[in-house]
Design an enzyme around this catalytic site. Structure first.
Site, PDB file in Angstrom:
ATOM      1  CG  ASP A 280       3.957   1.677  -3.353  1.00 49.61           C
ATOM      2  OD1 ASP A 280       4.675   0.715  -3.678  1.00 49.61           O
ATOM      3  OD2 ASP A 280       4.159   2.324  -2.316  1.00 49.61           O
TER       4      ASP A 280
HETATM    5  C1  BGC Z   1       6.765   0.409  -1.134  1.00 53.08           C
HETATM    6  C2  BGC Z   1       7.532   1.102  -2.233  1.00 53.08           C
HETATM    7  C3  BGC Z   1       8.460   0.134  -2.912  1.00 53.08           C
HETATM    8  C4  BGC Z   1       7.655  -1.022  -3.423  1.00 53.08           C
HETATM    9  C5  BGC Z   1       8.481  -2.048  -4.176  1.00 53.08           C
HETATM   10  C6  BGC Z   1       6.118  -0.863  -1.619  1.00 53.08           C
HETATM   11  O1  BGC Z   1       5.578  -1.598  -0.574  1.00 53.08           O
HETATM   12  O2  BGC Z   1       5.789   1.282  -0.620  1.00 53.08           O
HETATM   13  O3  BGC Z   1       8.244   2.189  -1.705  1.00 53.08           O
HETATM   14  O4  BGC Z   1       9.151   0.784  -3.944  1.00 53.08           O
HETATM   15  O5  BGC Z   1       7.025  -1.669  -2.341  1.00 53.08           O
HETATM   16  O6  BGC Z   1       9.314  -2.741  -3.350  1.00 53.08           O
END
Ligand code: BGC
Length: 733
Positions: A280
């Site tokens: 993530d």
């Molecule tokens: C979130 C993810 C997301 C990623 C990219 C993160 O902060 O937890 O779910 O896919 O950002 O935007």
């Protein structure tokens, strides 16, 4: 006595093998040869580059792309934009390896559908597959190859803002929705110009942070993990999801982005998952923040060892991996494995042969008429009628006057919901507009905002009260801002924000009947509404066609059919709350020393599986194909459902079981099947479920899958707390 015990590994491998689509396996050898050939020509820096992903494109990244040091971007949508960046990789880098572009296409790309929690409330996997296919078509046409979806985290705590992104509280329904969404995004062929790669997230148990506070740690038994939180990931993997995202949270003290138990042992080992894993956002960097890695180099080593293939946004792989390989801290073979997985995805997507997209296709795909129509259909099938006393709804055709009140009534931006990708407020049909276009020309419609969503001002109340006083019905549209839901939006109170409760009370005091339309990203605590207003429609954040969909339901052009997938608590103090709770040694009674609250019933305000219709359904003739089955048998459970009302409607028929005595105490009820049927007035249908004895199992005290003989209860019902009850015996012979 146990009838059957086996390591979960066995079952899982079998399932995985049987689910590999033929198209993918027949391509595999050529893809593998092409990967080998490419890998043999790559420098160490170029290999590391394939594992690096950065957000957004700016020109200062161009040189790194030319040098093969970036393999992926997120958030570069738009055919022209993405082509421009892709050209640098394909035409100016030594090996011409295409970039893969990812984006959070969570509930639509430009055509924004209701939030995932809402569409799960349709209990209609085919609908969900269809809308994800639309999202995929628009996204791929805009140069996006890969969505960071579906989010398949089970959530039993509505304080957690991200409950809006998932399918709610139940692993069975969550698994069905996970598979349906993966099929919708990916189809059978990822090279197709209208498909994108799915990404199961957030692996794992991210949905149960302590206190409901986003990013907080998770402390959980292995049984809960395996029985509740892992199944949707497994179902998504079995449906062919080509990638998966690790999470931010600690799980029992170990960050999920470096967790060898969940990643290496379960995901890669037991399940044989061969897709690639993306961290993530900066979760590799946060290994240091967590106090798990000493420094950036340590974080890179720990994450790669846990088979995190692509580093989203932290830059740590970029800065560290090559040196770690040179210093023999990381074997090059381990790096190669990750590079292979990323390259395989690029081959599966056909990017080496077709790296660009045609801007004309993009224009034609975006907001197509059929996409917009699907958004309306999805929205009306997602809404849940929670209350309808005195059959206040549907409204009559010749209703004289309607007061449309509330801060979400003429609102566009918040109806989009969180994570609305390229969604634009101007695409949104407001509730006011939906009502205006549906109402008869003779109906007078007045509008008063009354208040803002979160503010403290009550200056607008008088106008709202006056509008209500003069009307035959008041439609009060209240709820949350989209910003108050989704990531980083945990709340300690789940009341309607701001002065909205007072606004509804003021409108209610006029004596004009109130229909409360709630637009939120989560279950809110609405005991006052449940007690006082005659009709409540839970409309969630419904997307661009929300206003038309609300109007469809208000007049009965569509008969409400949604059912809750997350229990509605009476108060925050009841959280976590879910139907599949364990049987306690002291079930709650009036007696003080039982498992109950002294200041509240322990039941939810509205349970999982609940939702009303404008018609009535009667259930009868529960029939089991046998009184006794053995471990290899399949039981057929059937019941007849009749539409006993005056209008046609759809009903979600639900199958639950309970194992009342077991070596590990089982939940009071567990969903094991559901089907949605459509009945004309007076029509009846026999619904049949098949229940394999194997599905009656659970993880025993040694974490082996066990199926134990004994009596089982079974229900076929219209919600998790009501239904026809029967029983059967699973025999030990
Ligand atoms: C979130 C993810 C997301 C990623 C990219 C993160 O902060 O937890 O779910 O896919 O950002 O935007």
């Amino acid at each position: 006595m146990k009838l059957c015990r086996e390591p979960s590994r066995f079952m899982i491998v079998l399932l995985l093998t049987s689910s590999i689509p033929a198209a993918v396996s027949s391509q595999a050898s050529t893809i593998d040869q092409r990967i080998d050939e490419l890998l043999s020509r790559m420098t160490l820096d170029e290999k590391v580059g394939q594992l690096v992903q950065y957000p957004g494109y700016s020109e200062d990244r161009a040189q790194a792309i030319r040098e093969g040091k970036i393999g992926s971007f997120l958030n570069v949508p738009g055919a022209e934009n993405s082509n421009q960046v892709q050209r640098i990789a394909v035409e100016e880098s030594r090996l011409g390896i295409p970039l893969i572009f990812g984006l959070d296409v969570i509930h639509g790309f430009r055509t924004i559908f209701p939030i995932p929690l809402a569409t799960a409330s349709s209990w209609d996997p085919e609908l969900v597959t269809a809308i994800e296919a639309i999202a995929a078509r628009e996204a791929r046409a805009s140069g996006v190859h890969w969505t960071f979806a579906p989010m398949v985290d089970i959530a039993r705590d509505a304080r957690w803002g991200r409950i809006s992104e998932g399918a709610g509280e139940d692993p069975y329904l969550g698994s069905a929705m996970a598979a349906a969404r993966v099929r919708g995004f990916q189809g059978d062929d990822l090279t197709a110009a209208d498909r994108i790669m799915a990404c199961l997230k957030h692996y794992v148990a991210y949905g149960q942070p302590v206190g409901g506070r986003d990013y907080n740690s998770v402390d959980m038994s292995e049984r809960s993990l395996r029985e509740i939180y892992l199944p949707p990931f497994k179902a998504g993997a079995d449906a062919g999801a080509a990638s998966l995202m690790s999470a931010f949270n600690l799980l029992n003290g170990v960050p999920t982005t470096a967790n060898k138990f969940t990643l290496n042992q379960i995901l890669r080992g037991e399940w044989g998952f061969e897709g690639f894993i993306v961290s993530d956002w900066n979760s590799v960097g946060e290994l240091v923040q967590h106090g798990y890695a000493g420094d950036a180099a340590d974080a890179a080593r720990l994450a790669l060892n846990a088979t995190i293939d692509l580093d989203m946004a932290s830059g740590i792989y970029d800065g560290q991996l090559a040196d770690l390989v040179r210093a023999n801290v990381i074997p090059e073979e381990l790096l190669d494995q990750s590079v292979r997985r990323v390259l395989r995805a690029k081959f599966m997507l056909g990017l080496f042969d077709n790296p660009y997209v045609d801007p004309e296709t993009e224009t034609a795909a975006i907001l197509r008429d059929d996409h917009v129509a699907a958004a309306r259909d999805a929205a009306r099938k997602s809404m849940v009628l929670l209350k309808n006393d005195g059959a206040l709804l549907p409204l009559s055709e010749d209703i004289g006057s309607i007061a449309v009140i509330g801060p979400l009534a003429d609102n566009q931006v918040d109806l989009l919901g969180s994570w609305h990708a390229m969604g634009q407020p101007e695409d949104v049909v407001t509730v006011l507009a939906g009502i205006q276009s549906r109402a008869a020309p003779t109906t007078t419609i007045t509008y008063a905002q009354g208040s803002t969503i979160t503010g403290a001002e009550t200056d607008g109340f008088a106008e709202a009260v006056a509008a209500a006083r003069d009307a035959d019905v008041a439609i009060v549209v209240v709820g949350e801002r989209e910003y108050e839901t989704g990531e980083g939006a945990s709340r300690t109170a789940l009341d309607l924000p701001g002065v909205q409760p007072a606004l509804i009370e003021a409108v209610h005091e006029t004596g004009t009947p109130v229909v409360a339309v709630i637009m939120s990203g989560r279950p809110l605590t609405i005991p006052w509404l449940a007690e006082n207003v005659p009709a409540i429609l839970q409309a969630w954040h419904p997307g661009i066609q929300g206003g038309n969909a609300v109007a469809d339901l208000l007049w009965g052009d569509y008969n409400p059919s949604g059912k809750l997938t997350a229990s509605f608590p009476r108060s925050v103090g009841q959280i976590p709350i879910y139907y599949a709770r364990d049987i306690t040694g002291r079930p709650g009674t009036d007696f003080k020393y039982t498992s109950r609250y002294i200041d509240s019933p322990d039941t939810p305000l509205y349970p999982f599986g609940y939702g009303l219709s404008y018609t009535t359904f009667e259930y009868g003739d529960l029939t089991l194909s046998a009184d006794t089955i053995t471990v290899n048998d399949t039981l057929t459970v059937s019941a007849t459902v009749s539409n006993t009302g005056d209008v046609a409607g759809a009903e979600v028929v639900q199958l639950y079981i309970r194992d009342p005595v077991a070596s590990v105490v089982r939940p009071v009820k567990e969903l094991k099947g559901f089907t949605k049927i459509y009945l004309e007035p007076g029509e009846q249908q026999t619904v049949q479920f098949t229940l394999r004895a194997r599905e009656l199992g659970f993880f025993d005290q040694e974490m082996l899958w066990a199926i134990e003989p004994g009596v089982f209860n079974v229900w076929v019902g219209w919600s998790s707390d009501e239904g026809l009850e029967g029983s059967f015996v699973l025999s030990g012979n």
